[in-house]
Design an enzyme around this catalytic site. Structure first.
Site, short mmCIF file in Angstrom:
data_model
loop_
_atom_site.label_atom_id
_atom_site.label_comp_id
_atom_site.label_asym_id
_atom_site.label_seq_id
_atom_site.Cartn_x
_atom_site.Cartn_y
_atom_site.Cartn_z
N SER A 154 0.86 -1.19 0.00
CA SER A 154 0.00 0.00 0.00
C SER A 154 0.90 1.24 0.00
O SER A 154 2.03 1.18 0.51
CB SER A 154 -0.86 0.00 1.26
OG SER A 154 -1.49 1.24 1.44
N TYR B 133 -1.00 -0.93 10.69
CA TYR B 133 -1.21 -1.28 9.28
C TYR B 133 -0.07 -0.78 8.39
O TYR B 133 0.48 -1.53 7.59
CB TYR B 133 -2.55 -0.71 8.79
CG TYR B 133 -2.83 -0.99 7.34
CD1 TYR B 133 -3.22 -2.27 6.93
CD2 TYR B 133 -2.71 0.01 6.37
CE1 TYR B 133 -3.48 -2.53 5.58
CE2 TYR B 133 -2.97 -0.25 5.03
CZ TYR B 133 -3.35 -1.52 4.64
OH TYR B 133 -3.61 -1.79 3.32
N1 LIG Z 1 -8.86 -1.24 -0.67
C1 LIG Z 1 -7.88 -0.37 -0.47
O1 LIG Z 1 -8.09 0.86 -0.39
C2 LIG Z 1 -6.46 -0.86 -0.37
C3 LIG Z 1 -5.43 0.08 -0.51
C4 LIG Z 1 -4.11 -0.34 -0.45
C5 LIG Z 1 -3.83 -1.67 -0.22
N2 LIG Z 1 -4.82 -2.57 -0.07
C6 LIG Z 1 -4.46 -3.97 0.16
O2 LIG Z 1 -5.04 -4.76 -0.87
C7 LIG Z 1 -5.21 -6.10 -0.42
C8 LIG Z 1 -6.58 -6.59 -0.79
O3 LIG Z 1 -7.52 -5.77 -0.14
P1 LIG Z 1 -8.97 -5.47 -0.73
O4 LIG Z 1 -9.14 -4.02 -0.61
O5 LIG Z 1 -9.15 -6.14 -2.03
O6 LIG Z 1 -9.83 -6.19 0.43
P2 LIG Z 1 -11.28 -6.90 0.41
O7 LIG Z 1 -12.14 -6.39 -0.67
O8 LIG Z 1 -11.75 -6.78 1.83
O9 LIG Z 1 -10.94 -8.43 0.10
C9 LIG Z 1 -10.21 -9.19 1.02
C10 LIG Z 1 -10.04 -10.63 0.50
O10 LIG Z 1 -9.13 -11.30 1.39
C11 LIG Z 1 -9.77 -12.46 1.95
N3 LIG Z 1 -9.30 -12.61 3.33
C12 LIG Z 1 -9.51 -11.77 4.37
N4 LIG Z 1 -8.96 -12.28 5.50
C13 LIG Z 1 -8.39 -13.47 5.14
C14 LIG Z 1 -7.70 -14.48 5.87
N5 LIG Z 1 -7.51 -14.38 7.20
N6 LIG Z 1 -7.26 -15.57 5.19
C15 LIG Z 1 -7.48 -15.70 3.87
N7 LIG Z 1 -8.12 -14.78 3.12
C16 LIG Z 1 -8.58 -13.69 3.77
C17 LIG Z 1 -11.27 -12.16 1.84
O11 LIG Z 1 -12.08 -13.34 1.77
P3 LIG Z 1 -12.61 -14.11 3.11
O12 LIG Z 1 -13.22 -13.07 4.01
O13 LIG Z 1 -13.56 -15.14 2.60
O14 LIG Z 1 -11.40 -14.75 3.73
C18 LIG Z 1 -11.31 -11.43 0.50
O15 LIG Z 1 -11.26 -12.36 -0.56
C19 LIG Z 1 -4.91 -6.07 1.09
O16 LIG Z 1 -3.60 -6.57 1.32
C20 LIG Z 1 -4.98 -4.59 1.44
O17 LIG Z 1 -4.18 -4.26 2.56
C21 LIG Z 1 -6.15 -2.20 -0.15
#
Ligand SMILES: NC(=O)c1ccc[n+]([C@@H]2O[C@H](COP(=O)([O-])OP(=O)(O)OC[C@H]3O[C@@H](n4cnc5c(N)ncnc54)[C@H](OP(=O)(O)O)[C@@H]3O)[C@@H](O)[C@H]2O)c1
Length: 260
Positions: free
Chosen positions: A138, A151
């Site tokens: 991130s 985080y």
């Molecule tokens: N969205 C943003 O603004 C943003 C910005 C910068 C970086 N990121 C990073 O991008 C990545 C993806 O985030 P996202 O925004 O796409 O999140 P998201 O929409 O909340 O999706 C999270 C995914 O991870 C899975 N997950 C959550 N906890 C887990 C666990 N303990 N074991 C295995 N799978 C797990 C969830 O499925 P289940 O609940 O079924 O496990 C889901 O498939 C993360 O590393 C986040 O830090 C996000």
């Protein structure tokens, strides 16, 4: 056809990685905790792209969950050529307010799982002389945040780790890249009950665009990818500003939030 393994593949950026890789005609292994949602995601991808999709339900915040996925990554019969360490969580509250168990769960998922799965994958990749790893970090990893949880520290670890492994493994034909997005419209914030109403529209990115840029940067051999011009500029300021000056600015902002 080559195989890619994507963690957190049922929502947000992980689902976008799965779609993009299926569109490139790669077979997939999808990991997340919710088995029903995984099965539905896999069925959709099989139908739409005619690729093979395996599902691997696992909680990557646990050592057992990591071990299940490590076993699949070590399977030389069906080698994984691209690993996307995407699953990650954030926390709404600050370090002082959060139960230590929540901070520890975030560390286990955002850091330990990334290290363990990368280790399991690159051993085979190095011996085959090729392979790719994308670690989702991130822009928050470029500097400290306050008030906040740990985080940003977890994502700083992912960036430095990815750069280190990139340098170590490139002579073995293995490319490693850390993706550093800004705000992306996914389930991330609502899962952590992080309010988003005050975040201006201009700061939001679309998951498919982030993934497209991330994969292009991986193929260019870049150890970090910061999708969009907006965040290249903002991330660059945070990353390269003199640290004492940056700490002063963040400290002042944190004090004014504390006074509200
Ligand atoms: N969205 C943003 O603004 C943003 C910005 C910068 C970086 N990121 C990073 O991008 C990545 C993806 O985030 P996202 O925004 O796409 O999140 P998201 O929409 O909340 O999706 C999270 C995914 O991870 C899975 N997950 C959550 N906890 C887990 C666990 N303990 N074991 C295995 N799978 C797990 C969830 O499925 P289940 O609940 O079924 O496990 C889901 O498939 C993360 O590393 C986040 O830090 C996000």
């Amino acid at each position: 056809m080559t195989t890619a393994l994507v963690t957190g593949a049922t929502a947000g950026l992980g689902a976008a990685f799965a779609r993009a890789l299926a569109a490139e005609r790669r077979d997939l292994v999808l990991v997340a905790r919710d088995a029903e949602r995984l099965a539905a995601t896999a069925a959709e991808l099989r139908d739409r792209y005619s690729v093979e999709v395996e599902v691997l339900p696992a909680d990557l915040a646990s050592a057992e969950g990591c071990a299940q996925v490590e076993k699949r990554l070590a399977d030389v019969g069906q080698p994984v050529e691209l690993l996307v360490n995407n699953a990650g969580i954030g926390l709404r509250d600050g370090f002082l307010e959060n139960p230590i168990e929540d901070e520890e769960r975030m560390l286990a998922l955002n850091v330990r799982a990334v290290m363990r799965l990368t280790h399991a994958a690159v051993t085979g990749m190095a011996s085959r002389g090729h392979g790719d790893v994308v670690n989702v970090a991130s822009v928050a990893g470029f500097g400290p945040t306050a008030p906040g949880s740990t985080y940003s520290a977890t994502k700083a670890w992912v960036i430095t780790f990815s750069e280190s492994v990139h340098l170590t493994l490139r002579q073995h034909g293995v490319r490693v890249s850390a993706v550093c997005p800004g705000f992306v419209r996914t389930e991330f914030h609502s899962r952590a009950s992080i309010p988003t109403a005050d975040i201006p529209d201009v700061l939001w990115l679309d998951a498919d665009t982030v993934v497209r840029e991330a994969l292009a940067d991986l193929r260019r051999g870049r150890p970090t990818s910061v999708p969009s011009v907006r965040y290249k500029v903002l991330g660059g300021i945070v990353r390269y500003a003199p640290r004492p000056l940056f700490l002063r600015v963040i400290g002042r902002a944190a004090r004014s939030v504390g006074r509200r």
